[in-house]
Design an enzyme around this catalytic site. Sequence first.
Site, PDB file in Angstrom:
ATOM      1  N   GLY A  65       6.026  -9.088  48.613  1.00 39.48           N
ATOM      2  CA  GLY A  65       6.594  -8.373  47.475  1.00 39.48           C
ATOM      3  C   GLY A  65       5.562  -7.743  46.577  1.00 39.48           C
ATOM      4  O   GLY A  65       5.905  -6.939  45.712  1.00 39.48           O
ATOM      5  N   GLU A  99      -0.997   1.302  53.177  1.00 35.66           N
ATOM      6  CA  GLU A  99      -2.363   1.824  53.120  1.00 35.66           C
ATOM      7  C   GLU A  99      -2.510   3.053  54.018  1.00 35.66           C
ATOM      8  O   GLU A  99      -3.136   4.049  53.640  1.00 35.66           O
ATOM      9  CB  GLU A  99      -3.355   0.753  53.559  1.00 35.66           C
TER      10      GLU A  99
END
Length: 549
Positions: A65, A99
Site C-alpha cells: 500500500g 518504477e
Amino acid sequence: MADIQTSATALPTVLPSTSTKYPSYDVFINHRGPDVKDTFASHLYHRLLSHGFQPFLDREVLEKGELLSPQIESAIRTASYNIAIFSPTYADSRWCLDELVSILKTGATIIPLFYNVKPSELRWTGRYAESLKKHEQKGRYDHQTLENWKKALFEVSSIIGFELETYNGDEGKLLDSVVQCLLKMRRQAASYVAKTGMYVARYPTGLQEKVEDFETTVILQKQQSGKTQVLGIVGLGGVGKTTLAKELFNKKSCDFNTSCFLFDCRETARQSSICSLQCKLLMGLTQRNEQIDSIDEGIEILRRYLSSSRALVVLDDVDHVHQLDALLPIKDVLQSHSLILITSRYKDVLTSSGIAESSIYKLTGLHEQYSQQLFCSYAFLQPHPPLGFEYFVDEFCRACGGLPLSLKVFGGLLCQKKDKSYWEGQLDKLRQIKLPTEIQERLKISYDALDGEEKQIFLDIACYFIGEDRDMAIRVWDGSGWNGLVGLLNLESKCLVELDIENNTINMHDHLRDLGRNIAADQEDSFGRRLWRTTDDIDYLWQQSRVSA
C-alpha cells in the site's frame, strides 16, 4: 555487445527534481528485491561504483500500500541511464511496475536485463501474465494503472538488451558486458555535448557504430604511412555522409593544428566557381582573405600558405574531378599525418583523382533496429513505437530502405498523428513508388501534404533562402501576405528545413533543395515563375519578352 535502446537525443536526460534534499544519480537500478537485491543487483551496483558511476539501489523494503518514496522518485528523475532487471517475480511487485512506468516517462536510456526471464514474457505471457492477472483479480488497482503497467512491459519487450541465457548463466560475463555498454554510452554522450564541436544531428541514431566501422575499415589501415591521408566516404544522397563526416571532424579536429570543413562543394562550385572553393579553404585554414582569379593561381596560393600546416580538411559533397584537381594538390605540401576527408555520391570521381579503393568507405543505410529508432524518434518523439503502431513502423522503415533522410522526413510527416487511416494512406502512396532509388518521388509525398502557403515558402527556400538570414526571409513572406514565421516553423516540424539557431539561418538538405527546384522549374502560377538559374532564366526571360512583343 547487444544493441540498447537510447533516449531520443542520445544524451543524458536529466529532469529537475522537485526537492533539493536528495542527491543526483546517473544510473537507476530497477529490480525485484527478493530475486536479485543481495546477489546480482548488488554486484552490479558495486561494479558500477568502481567505474565512476553514481548508481541508485534502494535498500528499503516498501510495505503493502505504500507509494514510491520521494527518494526513489528523485533518483528516477535525475538518472541518465536506467537498468531494468526483469526476474521471475518482477511483475508480482507493483513498485517495480510503477518504477518502470516512471522511467519510461522520463525518456532516458533504459537497458533491459532479462534474468532467468525471456523477453516474450513481458508481452503478457507466462509468469508475467499470471502476475498481471492476480493484480487484476485482487481489485486493488484501477483499470488505468493496470493498462499503464501492461503498456510499459510491452514497450520494453521490444528493446534489445541483455539476456543471462545468452551468457550460459555466467553472471560475471553479463556484468562485464553491461558495464562496458554503459561506459560506451557515457563516452558517446560526452562527444555530443562538447561545446566546441559543430552540430551533428538531432538524433544521432547508429552514428557511433558507423564511426567505429569507418575507423576500422580505412583510418586504422592507413595510419602507418606517415603521409597526408586522403580518405573518401561514398554513398547515396541522404544516407548520412555529411553527418558521419561532421562527427569525425568533431572527434578528430583537436589532433590537428588547423582544420576546415568545406560544406557542399557541388553547390558552391555550381553557384559561384571552383575558385570560390579555393578561397573558402584558404580562409578556413589560415584566416587569409586572398582574391583568386584562376584555378592555377589558387593552387599556388594554397601551396604557399599551407606548407607548414598539419591540417584536417573535409571536402563535402564533391561531384566532379575538376573540384578535386583544384583542391587536392595541397596534400603534397601539408605536414605528415594531415587528413583530407572527401564525401561524394560518386566513387569514380575519387578513384579518377588517384584515391585508392581501399581508402574509400562505402556508407550504407541503417540496420533495421536503428531505422526504427530514428523513424520513431521523429514520428512519436520516442525511440520505439507505441502500442498498436508496430506494423506501420515496420512497413515505413522497410519502404525507406534504411535511408536516414527518408526516415526523418516521413517521421516528421507523421509526427503525433494518431489516426491510423492517415498512416495507411501515406503508406499506400509510398508503396506506389517501386524503385528504391527514386528518392525525390518519395520525398514529394511530404511536399504534397503541405498547405498552399507552406508549399510556396518551401519552394522559396529551395530557390532563394538556403543559408540566408531567417528574419529577412520571414519579412519577405509576411510582405506577400503569408504568415512567414508559422509557415517556416511548420516546415521545420515536418523536417523539411533546418534552422541554425546560432547563425539565424535557414538550411535544407540537398535532396529536398533539388526536389523544390525541380517543382519550381515546372510551375508557373499566379505568383509567376521563380528564377534562380542564370543561364536558363535569361533564356526564359528572353522568350517571355518575345511573346510580349
